[in-house]
Design an enzyme around this catalytic site. Structure first.
Site, PDB file in Angstrom:
ATOM      1  N   GLU A   1     -70.997 -19.682  18.560  1.00  0.00           N
ATOM      2  CA  GLU A   1     -69.769 -20.153  17.899  1.00  0.00           C
ATOM      3  C   GLU A   1     -69.633 -21.666  18.021  1.00  0.00           C
ATOM      4  O   GLU A   1     -69.816 -22.248  19.089  1.00  0.00           O
ATOM      5  CB  GLU A   1     -68.531 -19.483  18.514  1.00  0.00           C
TER       6      GLU A   1
ATOM      7  N   SER B   1     -64.366 -13.890   5.060  1.00  0.00           N
ATOM      8  CA  SER B   1     -63.943 -13.484   3.714  1.00  0.00           C
ATOM      9  C   SER B   1     -64.071 -14.636   2.729  1.00  0.00           C
ATOM     10  O   SER B   1     -64.343 -14.419   1.542  1.00  0.00           O
ATOM     11  CB  SER B   1     -62.506 -12.965   3.748  1.00  0.00           C
TER      12      SER B   1
ATOM     13  N   ASP C   1     -71.823 -19.122   7.556  1.00  0.00           N
ATOM     14  CA  ASP C   1     -71.337 -17.971   6.797  1.00  0.00           C
ATOM     15  C   ASP C   1     -72.027 -17.859   5.449  1.00  0.00           C
ATOM     16  O   ASP C   1     -72.411 -16.763   5.011  1.00  0.00           O
ATOM     17  CB  ASP C   1     -69.826 -18.074   6.604  1.00  0.00           C
TER      18      ASP C   1
END
Length: 388
Positions: free
Chosen positions: A47, A139, A180
């Site tokens: 992360e 998303s 992502d």
């Protein structure tokens, strides 16, 4: 056979594509030319390392966003969705400083693809999907990449990723690092994707989960990447690199980091340097099938994000601790932080028990009820065939 757990279902791609096609026709009065599909992701480990030139190890979800699209030639753009208000304007309106919210992510891709010379002259777009919103499961990148593959299905995936990153960072104003978009476009079923942002390389890592399940818990603490917390962490990392005289924290050593005088900047840099090392440790442990080592690495990762990077929340801490107490082999928060989700590796026979234990703990703590989903390692973005 997947264990039974009350979960957010990914849906059937062909059925979801047919549904978004019907919605497109209702909105625009004619059929789309194509339907693109792109998955959300859960990051196993790594992360805030992507924008520091480091390593990440994400997995694509079976949950995805679907974008029905018909090209236009008049410079106009119309975007609609089941989840949000429609937007209409021109390609020029979608440049940086244009729309905010979800239209910046979807429409920004069209602008970025035009800037890249891919011949975009406008489009009608309708999107829908099953990636939970605000859950730290990407998303936004799923939306971007679904639109991108619907616009230019034959384009080089690296070019599509670059356009999607420009949409997110320049148009939407979210200072993310590119993980992502890469996994949404490049993932392979049954694998995690090891991405090295320092070397600009990727490697498919087989993920043998036989007898185990990736259980994701959405804490329902919604996070946003544009509210300053993410950006301030990135600023601290850039300051640490400046103080150390290195191009990025990928080149920093832990000994050098411990010499940084500013206590906050030192802790931020310590997380990044140790987290990059933990990605390599996790890959090695997975390849050996050493789940005890994976669990220990996940535990150190979560503590680092909680204490040094300060991006966890009480809900995430509870979800991680209770998962391990209830039988998970490994658990940690995942994603950019300040809310979102945790990920746990759970023996199949313990999945329902782990989910119930987390639910019960959230009730006792007075937290909002969480949601769970099973993260079957899935493939990347592509077109969903439309019926003749």
């Amino acid at each position: 056979m997947q264990p039974q757990v009350d979960q957010v279902e990914p849906g059937v791609p062909e059925e979801l594509a047919a549904s978004v096609r019907r919605a497109f026709e209702e909105s625009y009065g004619g059929p789309p030319a194509r339907v693109g599909r792109a998955p959300g992701r859960v990051n196993l480990i790594g992360e805030h390392t992507d924008y520091n030139g480091g390593l990440v190890l994400p997995v694509a979800l079976p949950h995805a966003t679907y974008a029905a699209l018909a090209p236009r030639t008049d410079g106009r753009v119309r975007i609609d969705s089941r989840q949000a208000e429609p937007w209409e304007g021109t390609l020029d309106d979608l440049a940086p400083g244009g729309p905010s919210g979800w239209a910046a992510y979807a429409g920004g891709v069209l602008w970025a693809l035009r800037e890249a010379g891919l011949g975009v002259e406008g489009a009608d777009v309708y999107v829908d999907g099953t990636v939970p919103l605000g859950a730290g499961l990407s998303s936004s990148a799923a939306l971007e990449c679904a639109v991108a593959v619907a616009v230019a299905p034959d384009a080089d995936r690296a070019d599509l990723a670059a356009a999607c990153i420009r949409a997110e960072t320049e148009v939407a104003g979210a200072p993310t690092g590119g993980m992502d978009q890469h996994v949404a476009l490049l993932a392979r079923e049954g694998h995690a994707l090891l991405i090295d942002f320092g070397a600009d390389e990727t490697r498919q890592v087989p993920l043998d989960l036989a007898g185990r399940t990736l259980l994701v818990t959405d804490t329902r603490v919604s996070h946003a990447l544009t509210d300053g917390g993410y950006g301030s962490r990135r600023d601290d990392c850039e300051e640490a690199a400046r103080l150390l005289g290195v191009p990025s924290l990928r080149e920093a050593t832990l000994d050098a980091v411990e010499g940084i005088a500013d206590e906050r900047v030192r802790r931020r840099a310590r997380h990044v340097v140790t987290e990059i090392a933990r990605v390599t440790e996790t890959v090695d442990a997975l390849e050996r099938g050493d789940w005890d080592a994976v669990g220990a690495t996940f535990r150190r990762s979560h503590a680092s994000m909680r204490d040094d990077f300060e991006i966890s929340t009480p809900e995430l801490d509870a979800a991680v601790a209770i998962a391990v107490e209830a039988g998970a082999l490994a658990a940690r928060m995942t994603g950019g932080g300040f809310g979102g989700s945790s990920v746990a590796i759970v023996p199949d026979e313990r999945v329902a028990a782990v989910a119930r234990a987390i639910d019960a703990a959230f009730v006792l703590e007075g937290f909002r009820a969480p949601a769970h989903l099973v993260a079957t390692p899935s493939g990347g973005a592509g077109l969903v065939p439309l019926p003749a």
